[in-house]
Design an enzyme around this catalytic site. Structure first.
Site, PDB file in Angstrom:
ATOM      1  N   ALA A  74     -33.793  35.800  38.310  1.00 39.40           N
ATOM      2  CA  ALA A  74     -33.343  35.524  36.946  1.00 39.40           C
ATOM      3  C   ALA A  74     -33.355  34.034  36.637  1.00 39.40           C
ATOM      4  CB  ALA A  74     -31.945  36.104  36.729  1.00 39.40           C
ATOM      5  N   THR A  75     -33.122  33.199  37.639  1.00 42.30           N
ATOM      6  CA  THR A  75     -33.137  31.752  37.395  1.00 42.30           C
ATOM      7  C   THR A  75     -34.517  31.301  36.943  1.00 42.30           C
ATOM      8  OG1 THR A  75     -31.316  31.220  38.891  1.00 42.30           O
ATOM      9  CG2 THR A  75     -32.915  29.473  38.473  1.00 42.30           C
ATOM     10  N   GLN A 182     -26.570  40.457  34.701  1.00 43.77           N
ATOM     11  CA  GLN A 182     -25.395  41.263  35.038  1.00 43.77           C
ATOM     12  C   GLN A 182     -25.340  42.593  34.281  1.00 43.77           C
ATOM     13  OE1 GLN A 182     -23.083  40.957  37.290  1.00 43.77           O
ATOM     14  NE2 GLN A 182     -23.213  38.853  37.997  1.00 43.77           N
ATOM     15  N   ALA A 203     -33.049  41.517  40.366  1.00 46.73           N
ATOM     16  CA  ALA A 203     -32.979  42.687  41.243  1.00 46.73           C
ATOM     17  C   ALA A 203     -31.716  42.701  42.084  1.00 46.73           C
ATOM     18  CB  ALA A 203     -34.208  42.737  42.151  1.00 46.73           C
ATOM     19  N   HIS A 204     -31.289  41.544  42.576  1.00 45.80           N
ATOM     20  CA  HIS A 204     -30.214  41.541  43.570  1.00 45.80           C
ATOM     21  C   HIS A 204     -28.827  41.777  42.979  1.00 45.80           C
ATOM     22  CE1 HIS A 204     -28.028  37.582  43.335  1.00 45.80           C
ATOM     23  NE2 HIS A 204     -29.089  37.271  42.606  1.00 45.80           N
ATOM     24  N   THR A 242     -49.211  34.834  44.145  1.00 43.33           N
ATOM     25  CA  THR A 242     -49.436  36.146  44.738  1.00 43.33           C
ATOM     26  C   THR A 242     -48.179  37.001  44.612  1.00 43.33           C
ATOM     27  OG1 THR A 242     -51.017  35.228  46.326  1.00 43.33           O
ATOM     28  CG2 THR A 242     -50.038  37.372  46.869  1.00 43.33           C
ATOM     29  N   CYS A 327     -22.912  30.356  42.282  1.00 42.70           N
ATOM     30  CA  CYS A 327     -23.666  29.108  42.144  1.00 42.70           C
ATOM     31  C   CYS A 327     -22.747  27.888  42.054  1.00 42.70           C
ATOM     32  CB  CYS A 327     -24.556  29.171  40.909  1.00 42.70           C
ATOM     33  SG  CYS A 327     -25.771  30.499  40.961  1.00 42.70           S
TER      34      CYS A 327
END
Length: 379
Positions: A74-75, A182, A203-204, A242, A327
């Site tokens: 997302a960053t 979120q 994803a995480h 890639t 963060c």
């Protein structure tokens, strides 16, 4: 029950076992490990997996698969959205509007764009965490070209009214970016119903692997972003590199699960959160930070009067909890999100975020309540 108990799902989630199983198919020598850009059978098998995952991610937000651009998280998606849009559409204007409570990946991008000649308005939300729509409308100018507002705040869980915001931006031909890291699996987001232009996904945060994310880029009416990473021209030329098939396949499976569980999982997690909160009602002065009625089920930010968050966390070694955004965890400063809401430094320093998830159990909640009550008694 295993200790310590993980109650920091807003920071990251464990990979769902079914996601890990899918990912393994694309790693080993007897698996589909080819480069998705290759034309031989190994590459084409990997490409098929990438496109299946793209479809799974797109379906969660009711997008077309061609509108999903893979990123490293997302960053990067936030960077690509803000910087890429600003560079490409600056002829329309160089004014950006955002919230002071956005993730640092948004705020830092805005600060960088200010150095490049853009003007940014940082709006202060209400004490509830919600954006005042009248103040937002007043902040829009003739040269406003981009608005960035997150759907769900990562520290207090407040859900913003994207529909009302999008109606205002669309009416003035202003690009609207949403950080939805979120959101997935907790609240619905339908880009066909809400006219957003760019959406960052992770994803995480939804039981997928770290190091993979995506940016939704609206196709009709067409939106583009200037590439920030140049190379082989992958992802319609907007993000070269890639493709990591195993991570992409993992994100696709995680989003497929999130879509299937959206009707039931949030209710279960909300019940766990309410059980936890009810167990702490004997703590004098305990307060929920933010507006509970407009919050996601998995995040609970609590103010413990008279006890610094750091000392409370040290007294709770069996609980994995946080002061706020992972963060910002290394710094000694209190949460900038809570400070932006108008809370005093003392309140911000005495607030702790608990966040619950798919693998949280009733037994863990009961034990966590006992731990917190015991720690407050020993204070």
């Amino acid at each position: 029950m295993q200790l310590p108990i993980y109650l920091d799902y807003a920071a990251t989630t464990p990979v769902d076992p079914s996601v890990a199983t899918v990912m393994m198919r694309y790693l080993s020598p007897d698996g589909l490990f080819g480069n998705p850009a290759s034309t031989h059978s190994f590459g084409q098998a990997a490409k098929k997996a990438v496109e299946e995952a793209r479809l799974n991610v797109a379906e969660v937000i009711s997008a077309d698969p061609s509108e999903i651009i893979w990123t490293s998280g997302a960053t990067e998606a936030n960077n690509l959205a803000l910087k890429g849009a600003a560079q490409l559409y600056q002829r329309k204007g160089k004014h950006i509007v955002t919230l002071k409570t956005e993730h640092s990946a948004i705020l830092d991008c805005c600060q960088q764009l200010e150095k490049e000649g853009f003007t940014v308005t940082y709006l202060t939300p209400e004490p509830s965490g919600l954006l005042d729509l009248e103040k937002f409308q007043a902040a829009l100018r003739d040269d406003t070209m981009l608005v960035s507002i997150m759907q769900v705040n990562n520290e207090i869980g407040i859900i913003q009214d994207l529909q009302s915001i999008a109606n205002m931006t669309k009416g003035r031909d202003i690009l609207f970016h949403v950080d939805a890291a979120q959101s997935i699996g907790k609240v619905a987001l339908n880009v066909q119903q809400i006219p957003v232009d760019l959406v960052s996904l992770s994803a995480h945060k939804v039981y997928g692997p770290k190091g993979i994310g995506a940016l939704y880029v609206r196709r009709k009416p067409r939106v583009r972003v200037a590439a920030q990473i140049h190379g082989g021209g992958q992802e319609l030329g907007m993000r070269s590199g890639t493709l990591a098939t195993h991570q992409i396949a993992g994100m696709g499976e995680a989003f497929r699960l999130a879509k299937n569980l959206l009707d039931n999982e949030p209710k279960k997690i909300s019940e766990l959160k309410q059980r936890f909160l009810r167990g702490l009602t004997s703590i004098q002065g305990l307060t929920v930070n933010g507006e509970s009625e407009h919050a996601v089920p998995h995040i609970l930010n609590l103010y413990f009067p008279g006890q610094k968050a750091t000392s409370l966390m040290q007294a709770l070694p069996d609980l994995a909890i946080s002061k706020g955004s992972a963060c910002q965890a290394k710094g000694d400063e209190p949460s900038y999100v809570l400070r932006a809401l108008g809370f005093s430094r003392e309140v911000a320093e005495c607030s702790v975020r608990f966040s619950f998830g798919r693998f949280t159990t009733d037994e863990e909640i009961n034990y966590a309540v006992q731990c917190v009550l015991a720690a407050k008694t020993q204070q």
